[in-house]
Design an enzyme around this catalytic site. Structure first.
Site, short mmCIF file in Angstrom:
data_model
loop_
_atom_site.label_atom_id
_atom_site.label_comp_id
_atom_site.label_asym_id
_atom_site.label_seq_id
_atom_site.Cartn_x
_atom_site.Cartn_y
_atom_site.Cartn_z
N LYS A 52 0.86 -1.18 0.00
CA LYS A 52 0.00 0.00 0.00
C LYS A 52 0.90 1.23 0.00
CE LYS A 52 -3.84 2.07 2.65
NZ LYS A 52 -4.71 1.93 3.84
N SER A 127 -9.65 2.00 2.85
CA SER A 127 -8.76 2.76 1.99
C SER A 127 -7.73 1.90 1.26
CB SER A 127 -8.04 3.82 2.80
OG SER A 127 -7.21 3.21 3.78
N SER A 151 -9.82 -0.33 7.14
CA SER A 151 -9.25 -0.29 5.78
C SER A 151 -8.55 -1.55 5.30
CB SER A 151 -8.31 0.89 5.64
OG SER A 151 -9.07 2.06 5.47
N1 GLN Z 1 -13.21 4.41 6.37
C1 GLN Z 1 -12.52 4.89 7.51
C2 GLN Z 1 -12.10 6.33 7.30
O1 GLN Z 1 -12.40 6.87 6.29
C3 GLN Z 1 -11.34 4.02 7.83
C4 GLN Z 1 -10.15 4.29 7.01
C5 GLN Z 1 -8.95 3.49 7.43
O2 GLN Z 1 -9.08 2.47 8.12
N2 GLN Z 1 -7.78 3.93 7.02
O3 GLN Z 1 -11.48 6.91 8.12
#
Ligand code: GLN
Length: 456
Positions: A52, A127, A151
């Site tokens: 990532k 994400s 994420s």
């Molecule tokens: N969807 C969540 C957010 O937008 C989690 C994102 C994540 O785990 N990086 O913050």
């Protein structure tokens, strides 16, 4: 490595890769061959994967999905990257993600959206959307991800993969571009629990460069996964495992296809020897406002380093230092990142701190305590990962609240710092994958992997 590189190139339109490092991958593959010839190969030697783009890497650029870091080159590898490299894995490059990992659909990437290989008109989740699409499309056998509020688990669920977010502190955050430091955790996304166990063993472990790193001896998650349970048999490998079903994870509003797939997986776990018990996590709904106060608060502080002075983008024309800061940040950050910085600075500001941030911190403690009450009745908690299957790209329009609400089942474990996992549980509407979520008590990754492995 050549075969996976060829696939990654052929399927570039998915948008999974932000940077494909063909030469670096081929050189690493050759080194892996040499290690094997010298009898020095480990279980991961020569295994291709990709990272990532939130992990900094010395041999490839790092953007965190943001224009702010376009062209940024780190002088060092994140600990997770360095450990996987030392284990002999071959990195094919860097994977698309939401800008600074803020999002649930990879639609907040400053570069491009990512298509879900199961239906290219749908999102892969986020994400870690590039990681999910790359593994689902077999562009790599495995990938790294990060999970702050879901994420790893949610994109694994949306893309039919197995992913695990370990206990907070198990993987070092050194070199992971910070979003919300008290929540951020790295983990693997792969095709099976077994692959996740092998990768997590290599990625994890104490790191003195991360002050929140857990001081524990190195773990062999693969051995933990395979350790026979007391009283278990080949037909009932999960004998004696008590699985708690929080009633709040099965609300009336849960999509019927997700509910059906999750319950079918639970029935399978029961057939494998587990027993199901009803438990309660009464503050599940509150995890949304709590997370969306704490995460932006920490993000607003973490992102203050992107000021045009130290690294990344700097505005071309400005009158003085303040003007340079303002223009740099206005140009470099996308709309969701700006929204979170504004929410974060607001909830931390004098006069609002007590009403929002402090309240959220108190509730966070209560949410963690609720889990400990549940774990007196069960060993593992199970439920859906997300309330629906992957949605259509663009379907959420400009309404960030819709995406925030869809995080309801992943946020509680994040706030408590508990390990959580997504395991494929069949298919729902439109033939899209559904994930079963398993949550364990602190450092019980082995139990989660064991349950997931039995299902697979
Ligand atoms: N969807 C969540 C957010 O937008 C989690 C994102 C994540 O785990 N990086 O913050």
């Amino acid at each position: 490595t050549q075969a996976f590189l060829a696939r990654a190139e052929a399927h570039a339109a998915l948008g999974a890769f932000l940077h494909l490092d063909r030469d670096g991958a081929l050189a690493a593959a050759q080194a892996a061959d040499a290690a094997r010839a010298a009898g020095q190969a480990g279980v991961l030697t020569g295994v291709p994967l990709a990272h990532k783009d939130i992990f900094v890497t010395a041999d490839a650029p790092t953007t965190a999905g943001s224009k702010m870091l376009a062209g940024y080159q780190s002088p060092f590898d994140a600990t997770v990257v360095a450990r996987l490299k030392a284990a002999g894995t071959v990195s094919l490059g860097k994977l698309n993600c939401d800008e600074f990992a803020m999002g649930s659909a990879n639609e907040n990437s400053a570069y491009s959206p990512v298509q879900n290989p199961w239906d290219r008109t749908r999102v892969p989740g986020g994400s870690s959307g590039g990681s999910a699409a790359a593994v689902a499309a077999r562009l790599v056998p495995a990938a790294t991800g990060t999970d702050t509020g879901g994420s790893i688990r949610q994109p694994a669920s949306f893309s039919g993969l197995t992913g695990i977010k370990p206990t907070y502190g198990v993987c070092s955050r050194y070199g992971m571009i910070a979003f919300a430091s008290s929540l951020d955790q790295a983990g693997p996304m792969a095709r099976s629990a077994e692959d996740c166990a092998l990768l997590l063993s290599a990625m994890s472990g104490f790191d003195e460069r991360d002050s929140t790193s857990a001081q524990r001896p190195p773990q062999d998650f693969h051995a933990q996964m395979l350790a026979p349970r007391e009283g278990a048999s080949a037909a009932k490998p999960l004998q004696g495992l008590r699985i708690g079903l929080p009633k709040e994870f099965f609300p009336a509003a849960l999509a019927a296809d997700v509910d059906g797939a999750v319950r079918a997986a639970l029935a399978q776990l029961e057939a494998l020897g587990a027993t199901l018990v009803e438990v309660s996590l009464p503050r599940t709904e509150l995890s949304i406002p709590v997370y969306y106060i704490i995460a932006p608060a920490e993000a607003s502080s973490n992102l203050s380093r992107f000021d045009g002075v130290k690294f990344g983008h700097r505005a071309a024309n400005y009158t003085d230092l303040l003007d340079m800061y303002k223009k740099t940040r206005a140009e470099g950050f996308g709309p969701e990142v700006k929204r979170r910085i504004m929410i974060g600075t607001y909830v931390l500001s004098h006069g609002y701190y007590d009403a929002y941030y402090l309240q959220a911190q108190k509730l966070r403690r209560m949410i963690a305590d609720d889990f400990q009450r549940c774990f007196q009745q069960c060993d593992v908690i199970a439920g859906p990962v997300a309330p629906t299957v992957a949605w259509q790209i663009g379907a959420q329009g400009d309404d960030p609240l819709q995406a925030y609400l869809a995080d309801i089942f992943t946020l509680p474990a994040s706030l408590a710092g508990l390990p959580g996992m997504s395991v494929p549980a069949g298919f729902g509407a439109h033939g899209m994958p559904v994930g079963l979520q398993l949550i364990g008590n602190y450092f019980q990754e082995g139990t989660l992997l064991q349950a997931a492995h039995a299902l697979q």
